[in-house]
Write a protein that holds these residues in place. Structure first.
Motif, PDB file in Angstrom:
ATOM      1  N   ALA A 136       0.837  -1.202   0.000  1.00 28.02           N
ATOM      2  CA  ALA A 136       0.000   0.000   0.000  1.00 28.02           C
ATOM      3  C   ALA A 136       0.872   1.252   0.000  1.00 28.02           C
ATOM      4  O   ALA A 136       1.980   1.250   0.525  1.00 28.02           O
ATOM      5  CB  ALA A 136      -0.921   0.005   1.225  1.00 28.02           C
ATOM      6  N   SER A 143      -2.565  -0.916  -4.406  1.00 30.00           N
ATOM      7  CA  SER A 143      -2.624  -0.131  -3.179  1.00 30.00           C
ATOM      8  C   SER A 143      -4.064   0.285  -2.872  1.00 30.00           C
ATOM      9  O   SER A 143      -4.527   0.164  -1.740  1.00 30.00           O
ATOM     10  CB  SER A 143      -1.738   1.104  -3.307  1.00 30.00           C
ATOM     11  OG  SER A 143      -1.884   1.936  -2.186  1.00 30.00           O
ATOM     12  N   ARG A 144      -4.763   0.744  -3.885  1.00 36.28           N
ATOM     13  CA  ARG A 144      -6.158   1.163  -3.695  1.00 36.28           C
ATOM     14  C   ARG A 144      -7.006   0.006  -3.192  1.00 36.28           C
ATOM     15  O   ARG A 144      -7.783   0.152  -2.254  1.00 36.28           O
ATOM     16  CB  ARG A 144      -6.716   1.711  -5.010  1.00 36.28           C
ATOM     17  CG  ARG A 144      -8.105   2.334  -4.870  1.00 36.28           C
ATOM     18  CD  ARG A 144      -8.790   2.522  -6.201  1.00 36.28           C
ATOM     19  NE  ARG A 144      -9.059   1.277  -6.897  1.00 36.28           N
ATOM     20  CZ  ARG A 144      -9.983   0.374  -6.554  1.00 36.28           C
ATOM     21  NH1 ARG A 144     -10.722   0.562  -5.485  1.00 36.28           N
ATOM     22  NH2 ARG A 144     -10.163  -0.732  -7.256  1.00 36.28           N
ATOM     23  N   ARG A 145      -6.832  -1.179  -3.796  1.00 36.40           N
ATOM     24  CA  ARG A 145      -7.600  -2.356  -3.363  1.00 36.40           C
ATOM     25  C   ARG A 145      -7.240  -2.770  -1.945  1.00 36.40           C
ATOM     26  O   ARG A 145      -8.115  -3.117  -1.147  1.00 36.40           O
ATOM     27  CB  ARG A 145      -7.373  -3.528  -4.333  1.00 36.40           C
ATOM     28  CG  ARG A 145      -8.128  -3.417  -5.622  1.00 36.40           C
ATOM     29  CD  ARG A 145      -8.193  -4.727  -6.405  1.00 36.40           C
ATOM     30  NE  ARG A 145      -7.051  -5.591  -6.286  1.00 36.40           N
ATOM     31  CZ  ARG A 145      -6.024  -5.643  -7.141  1.00 36.40           C
ATOM     32  NH1 ARG A 145      -6.010  -4.840  -8.183  1.00 36.40           N
ATOM     33  NH2 ARG A 145      -5.033  -6.485  -6.962  1.00 36.40           N
ATOM     34  N   ALA A 162      -8.752  -0.261   0.518  1.00 35.32           N
ATOM     35  CA  ALA A 162     -10.209  -0.408   0.579  1.00 35.32           C
ATOM     36  C   ALA A 162     -10.587  -1.679   1.338  1.00 35.32           C
ATOM     37  O   ALA A 162     -11.503  -1.673   2.168  1.00 35.32           O
ATOM     38  CB  ALA A 162     -10.793  -0.430  -0.833  1.00 35.32           C
ATOM     39  N   GLN A 210      -9.732  -1.217   5.169  1.00 36.13           N
ATOM     40  CA  GLN A 210     -10.124   0.099   5.680  1.00 36.13           C
ATOM     41  C   GLN A 210     -10.518   0.069   7.157  1.00 36.13           C
ATOM     42  O   GLN A 210     -10.075   0.902   7.939  1.00 36.13           O
ATOM     43  CB  GLN A 210     -11.268   0.643   4.831  1.00 36.13           C
ATOM     44  CG  GLN A 210     -11.761   2.002   5.227  1.00 36.13           C
ATOM     45  CD  GLN A 210     -12.880   2.479   4.307  1.00 36.13           C
ATOM     46  OE1 GLN A 210     -13.314   1.785   3.390  1.00 36.13           O
ATOM     47  NE2 GLN A 210     -13.354   3.679   4.559  1.00 36.13           N
ATOM     48  N   SER A 220      -0.977   8.670   1.068  1.00 33.45           N
ATOM     49  CA  SER A 220      -0.669   9.972   0.464  1.00 33.45           C
ATOM     50  C   SER A 220       0.626  10.568   1.018  1.00 33.45           C
ATOM     51  O   SER A 220       1.264  11.374   0.346  1.00 33.45           O
ATOM     52  CB  SER A 220      -1.837  10.939   0.667  1.00 33.45           C
ATOM     53  OG  SER A 220      -2.065  11.149   2.043  1.00 33.45           O
ATOM     54  N   ARG A 275      -0.410   1.210  -8.054  1.00 32.32           N
ATOM     55  CA  ARG A 275      -1.475   2.131  -7.602  1.00 32.32           C
ATOM     56  C   ARG A 275      -2.800   1.412  -7.396  1.00 32.32           C
ATOM     57  O   ARG A 275      -3.480   1.617  -6.403  1.00 32.32           O
ATOM     58  CB  ARG A 275      -1.642   3.277  -8.592  1.00 32.32           C
ATOM     59  CG  ARG A 275      -0.559   4.300  -8.469  1.00 32.32           C
ATOM     60  CD  ARG A 275      -0.942   5.560  -9.188  1.00 32.32           C
ATOM     61  NE  ARG A 275       0.092   6.559  -8.967  1.00 32.32           N
ATOM     62  CZ  ARG A 275       0.563   7.345  -9.884  1.00 32.32           C
ATOM     63  NH1 ARG A 275       0.082   7.287 -11.111  1.00 32.32           N
ATOM     64  NH2 ARG A 275       1.500   8.217  -9.609  1.00 32.32           N
ATOM     65  N   GLU A 276      -3.175   0.587  -8.351  1.00 34.67           N
ATOM     66  CA  GLU A 276      -4.436  -0.143  -8.253  1.00 34.67           C
ATOM     67  C   GLU A 276      -4.386  -1.146  -7.101  1.00 34.67           C
ATOM     68  O   GLU A 276      -5.338  -1.296  -6.342  1.00 34.67           O
ATOM     69  CB  GLU A 276      -4.752  -0.848  -9.574  1.00 34.67           C
ATOM     70  CG  GLU A 276      -6.003  -1.700  -9.534  1.00 34.67           C
ATOM     71  CD  GLU A 276      -7.266  -0.935  -9.176  1.00 34.67           C
ATOM     72  OE1 GLU A 276      -8.204  -1.576  -8.657  1.00 34.67           O
ATOM     73  OE2 GLU A 276      -7.320   0.290  -9.376  1.00 34.67           O
TER      74      GLU A 276
END
Length: 189
Positions: A63, A83-85, A88, A91, A66, A80-81
């Motif tokens: 991950a 990390s986003r998954r 999420a 979370q 920012s 990036r993808e």
């Protein structure tokens, strides 16, 4: 993962993370007003309470927050993808880690001793299941953070505080996205 906490001149902390995939990250902290670095409080709390899906477990898994940037190494083509998954998917666990790290940080920063009651109350605001930690668990996290915060405060210039992040506390992979089904038009006669 090997982590180094470096004091910034004028306050704050620079955290350098050497991940197992040979990627080196830098994470900047905005904790200038605190004696105890907040990111150090996260690392200690998450490690002592075995929170593998918190901030540091997610960083170890790939991950990128920012406040992080890649210093060295090659990230995956889908970093990036991925990390986003990851973020999420984990979370809620990251939120729990944030709350528990804040409770331990506050206890050490202000000399309040074991923060069991505060941690128990904070847990109830995020989770329905019973609180999985005892007073000794929180005392261990508080004691470890107190010791490491003192070591951090007495670092010679140019030296970082070394912190080992165990591989067993790397966040689990997020499920891959489902492929979209291709809709085939129906033939009509």
């Amino acid at each position: 993962m090997l982590v180094f906490f470096h004091p910034w001149p004028g306050g704050g902390t620079r955290t350098v993370l050497h991940r197992d995939d040979r990627v080196t990250l830098e994470m900047r902290s905005y904790d200038r007003k605190w004696r105890v670095p907040h990111d150090l409080a996260h690392a200690v709390t998450e490690r002592e309470l075995n929170l593998g899906s918190g901030v540091f477990g997610c960083l170890a898994a790939g991950a990128l927050f920012s406040s992080t940037r890649v210093l060295d190494g090659r990230t995956r083509y889908d970093a990036r993808e991925r990390s986003r998954r990851l973020l999420a998917h984990h979370q809620r666990d990251v939120a729990v880690a944030e709350v528990l790290a804040s409770v331990v940080h506050d206890a050490v920063e202000h000399g309040r001793g074991a923060p069991f009651r505060a941690a128990l109350a904070a847990w109830g605001s995020l989770r329905e299941e019973p609180f999985p930690y005892g007073e000794m668990d929180l005392q261990r996290a508080t004691s470890t953070l107190t010791r490491l915060a003192d070591a951090f405060a007495h670092l010679p210039p140019g030296v970082g505080l070394r912190f080992e992040w165990p591989r067993r506390l790397t966040a689990g992979a997020a499920p891959a996205p489902r492929p979209r089904s291709r809709r085939v038009p129906r033939r009509t006669r």
